[in-house]
Design a protein around this motif. Structure first.
Motif, PDB file in Angstrom:
ATOM      1  N   THR A 125       0.831  -1.207   0.000  1.00 50.83           N
ATOM      2  CA  THR A 125       0.000   0.000   0.000  1.00 50.83           C
ATOM      3  C   THR A 125       0.862   1.252   0.000  1.00 50.83           C
ATOM      4  N   VAL A 126       1.899   1.253   0.818  1.00 50.14           N
ATOM      5  CA  VAL A 126       2.821   2.393   0.853  1.00 50.14           C
ATOM      6  C   VAL A 126       3.486   2.585  -0.507  1.00 50.14           C
ATOM      7  N   GLY A 127       3.927   1.492  -1.112  1.00 50.66           N
ATOM      8  CA  GLY A 127       4.574   1.582  -2.421  1.00 50.66           C
ATOM      9  C   GLY A 127       3.655   2.149  -3.490  1.00 50.66           C
ATOM     10  N   ILE A 128       2.400   1.686  -3.527  1.00 50.61           N
ATOM     11  CA  ILE A 128       1.441   2.190  -4.510  1.00 50.61           C
ATOM     12  C   ILE A 128       1.142   3.665  -4.262  1.00 50.61           C
ATOM     13  N   ALA A 129       1.036   4.054  -2.992  1.00 50.07           N
ATOM     14  CA  ALA A 129       0.781   5.459  -2.668  1.00 50.07           C
ATOM     15  C   ALA A 129       1.911   6.342  -3.180  1.00 50.07           C
ATOM     16  N   ILE A 130       3.147   5.883  -3.054  1.00 43.66           N
ATOM     17  CA  ILE A 130       4.296   6.661  -3.543  1.00 43.66           C
ATOM     18  C   ILE A 130       4.238   6.804  -5.060  1.00 43.66           C
ATOM     19  N   THR A 131       3.975   5.694  -5.763  1.00 47.28           N
ATOM     20  CA  THR A 131       3.899   5.745  -7.228  1.00 47.28           C
ATOM     21  C   THR A 131       2.776   6.659  -7.692  1.00 47.28           C
ATOM     22  N   PHE A 171      10.507  -0.098  -5.087  1.00 50.58           N
ATOM     23  CA  PHE A 171      11.680  -0.130  -4.209  1.00 50.58           C
ATOM     24  C   PHE A 171      11.267   0.037  -2.745  1.00 50.58           C
ATOM     25  N   ALA A 172      10.346   0.955  -2.478  1.00 49.19           N
ATOM     26  CA  ALA A 172       9.863   1.144  -1.110  1.00 49.19           C
ATOM     27  C   ALA A 172       9.193  -0.119  -0.588  1.00 49.19           C
ATOM     28  N   ASP A 173       8.403  -0.762  -1.439  1.00 43.03           N
ATOM     29  CA  ASP A 173       7.741  -2.021  -1.069  1.00 43.03           C
ATOM     30  C   ASP A 173       8.776  -3.083  -0.699  1.00 43.03           C
ATOM     31  N   LEU A 174       9.785  -3.248  -1.547  1.00 42.48           N
ATOM     32  CA  LEU A 174      10.797  -4.278  -1.307  1.00 42.48           C
ATOM     33  C   LEU A 174      11.626  -3.976  -0.064  1.00 42.48           C
ATOM     34  N   VAL A 175      11.936  -2.700   0.163  1.00 38.79           N
ATOM     35  CA  VAL A 175      12.733  -2.339   1.340  1.00 38.79           C
ATOM     36  C   VAL A 175      11.960  -2.624   2.621  1.00 38.79           C
ATOM     37  N   ASP A 195      18.796  -9.823  -1.042  1.00 35.67           N
ATOM     38  CA  ASP A 195      18.029 -10.942  -1.577  1.00 35.67           C
ATOM     39  C   ASP A 195      16.697 -10.486  -2.141  1.00 35.67           C
ATOM     40  N   GLU A 196      16.041  -9.519  -1.470  1.00 36.59           N
ATOM     41  CA  GLU A 196      14.768  -9.005  -1.968  1.00 36.59           C
ATOM     42  C   GLU A 196      14.942  -8.379  -3.348  1.00 36.59           C
ATOM     43  N   LEU A 197      16.026  -7.626  -3.526  1.00 40.43           N
ATOM     44  CA  LEU A 197      16.250  -6.928  -4.785  1.00 40.43           C
ATOM     45  C   LEU A 197      16.883  -7.822  -5.838  1.00 40.43           C
ATOM     46  N   LEU A 203      11.418 -11.449 -12.504  1.00 40.32           N
ATOM     47  CA  LEU A 203      10.104 -11.179 -11.921  1.00 40.32           C
ATOM     48  C   LEU A 203      10.000  -9.710 -11.512  1.00 40.32           C
ATOM     49  N   THR A 204      11.045  -9.181 -10.899  1.00 39.57           N
ATOM     50  CA  THR A 204      11.034  -7.790 -10.462  1.00 39.57           C
ATOM     51  C   THR A 204      10.936  -6.837 -11.642  1.00 39.57           C
ATOM     52  N   PHE A 205      11.727  -7.069 -12.681  1.00 40.85           N
ATOM     53  CA  PHE A 205      11.679  -6.204 -13.857  1.00 40.85           C
ATOM     54  C   PHE A 205      10.356  -6.371 -14.611  1.00 40.85           C
ATOM     55  N   GLY A 206       9.801  -7.571 -14.573  1.00 40.16           N
ATOM     56  CA  GLY A 206       8.500  -7.793 -15.202  1.00 40.16           C
ATOM     57  C   GLY A 206       7.409  -6.983 -14.529  1.00 40.16           C
TER      58      GLY A 206
END
Length: 427
Positions: A125-131, A171-175, A195-197, A203-206
């Protein structure tokens, strides 16, 4: 709030604050906004909910929901939609829709008896809010950078801003997720973040590319952009899920082979799995990469395989009590057996060097892989403690290991063993 769950609680609090901000940002016309865009919001709500139900668990334990994440990013980036009113809603509306879909999916997962991790919802949710917020900077009517496109500016400028906004949110989501995993597993934050990144980069780039693809297709083909734009992400998800399944099956096969010495009476029941589990915990604590940890786990599971060539079993299967020449012979025999598979040569090398005393590294500069030194310590710990976890057995095992500190065992590995060793009751 316990120290163990402090970061997780902070992430949940951050998610709650984000929801309150979303309600404020959406304003009094939230209901009217939803009424103007029922088709778009409803379609994304369904796709995100369904996508969240189909997660993939990576070999490292990382949980990903690429379809849901990609759809959420696409909603945050969305602008003109062919055949429908322009998607000019506030960032708060986008965040509320995504959070509602994720929450609904978690409720369904709970009803289906699956684990529900609310911190994942908070982080996403935080990540989507930032985007969504970054896409609407500099414009108060909800269109954001799409104003540039409508003003006949270069499309590539919009594409770059989209990718940057999507990357910032992801990036915020993964962190946030990595920090919670670091706290849960009691690992260095740098290790879990790496490891998260790094794991499953395709998958991440997709996920990162899916959102802009949907947003750029929407002005041309309307809501058909949602399934078409997410199709590459779905195919990537299927491939990664198959990869994770194959890795799990491969690991189960090696685990079954490791029980050969137990079935033959050479080692105690559960010894190989305990050594592997302890080795992985030490390796994570010391910051080894996921690929190195995988090879280490395989080598730890098979570290006693060479005992099948013994004429008579070692008492309690404790190789740590055997003569140095016998230890080397067992390790070499196990490595020889593994090399016959022709696919585990690196694992065989780790097995062969597991008996090398640490003094060879310190005094002679001999190259002994860190993974081999970890297996040596983990195996000695389990042999000395006889697989028990009570305070007396653990203290006795650690005392025996400290007698060989710097001579047989790497002090840094022993320190990591103590750091990752859960001891019940007061010490």
């Amino acid at each position: 709030m316990t120290r163990r769950h402090r970061i997780e609680s902070l992430v949940l609090l951050l998610g709650a604050v984000t929801l309150l901000w979303s309600l404020f940002d959406a304003g009094d016309d939230l209901v009217a906004t939803v009424g103007r865009q029922p088709g778009i919001l409803g379609a994304f709500l369904v796709v995100i909910t369904v996508g969240e139900l189909f997660r993939v668990v990576m070999p490292s334990g990382r949980i990903a929901a690429p379809v849901a994440t990609g759809a959420g990013i696409a909603l945050a980036l969305l602008g003109p939609v062919y055949g429908l009113a322009e998607f000019d809603v506030a960032a708060g509306v986008v965040t509320l829709v995504v959070a509602t879909a994720l929450g609904l999916a978690l409720v369904l997962r709970t009803l289906l008896g699956r684990p529900a991790q609310w911190y994942l919802v908070a982080a996403r949710t935080v990540g989507i809010a930032i985007t969504a917020t970054l896409m609407r900077l500099g414009d108060g009517d909800g269109r954001g950078v799409w104003v540039w496109e409508l003003a006949d500016r270069s499309p590539w400028v919009v594409a770059l801003v989209m990718m940057a906004a999507a990357a910032a949110g992801l990036f915020a989501d993964l962190v946030l997720t990595g920090l919670v995993q670091s706290e849960r597993w009691e690992l260095p934050a740098t290790t879990t973040l790496r490891d998260e990144l790094g794991e499953a980069q395709a998958l991440t780039f997709g996920v990162l590319a899916a959102g802009p693809l949907v947003a750029f297709l929407a002005p041309v083909i309307g809501l058909l952009a949602l399934p078409l734009g997410l199709l590459p992400m779905v195919l990537t998800y299927v491939a990664v899920r198959r990869y994770a399944t194959n890795r799990a099956t491969y690991r189960q096969t090696i685990a079954a082979l490791s029980r050969l010495t137990e079935a033959a009476g050479y080692t105690p029941a559960g010894h190989a799995s305990r050594v592997a589990e302890r080795s992985v915990a030490i390796a994570r604590s010391m910051g080894l990469h996921a690929d190195q940890i995988q090879e280490l786990e395989y080598a730890a599971l098979l570290h006693d395989l060479g005992q099948v060539g013994l004429r008579s079993p070692i008492p309690d299967g404790a190789t740590v009590l055997a003569a140095p020449d016998d230890q080397r012979r067992i390790a070499s025999e196990g490595a020889r057996i593994v090399r016959r598979t022709e696919v585990l040569d690196d694992v065989a090398d780790l097995m062969e060097r597991q008996t090398t005393p640490f003094r060879h590294v310190r005094e002679w500069g001999e190259e002994v892989p860190l993974a081999s030194r970890i297996i040596k310590v983990a195996n000695a710990y389990d042999d000395f403690s006889h697989g028990r976890t009570d305070v007396v057995s653990v203290d006795a095992a650690l005392e025996r290991i400290h007698l060989g500190l710097g001579y047989e065992y790497d002090p840094e590995v022993v320190e990591a063993l103590i750091r990752t060793n859960p001891v019940p009751g007061p010490r």
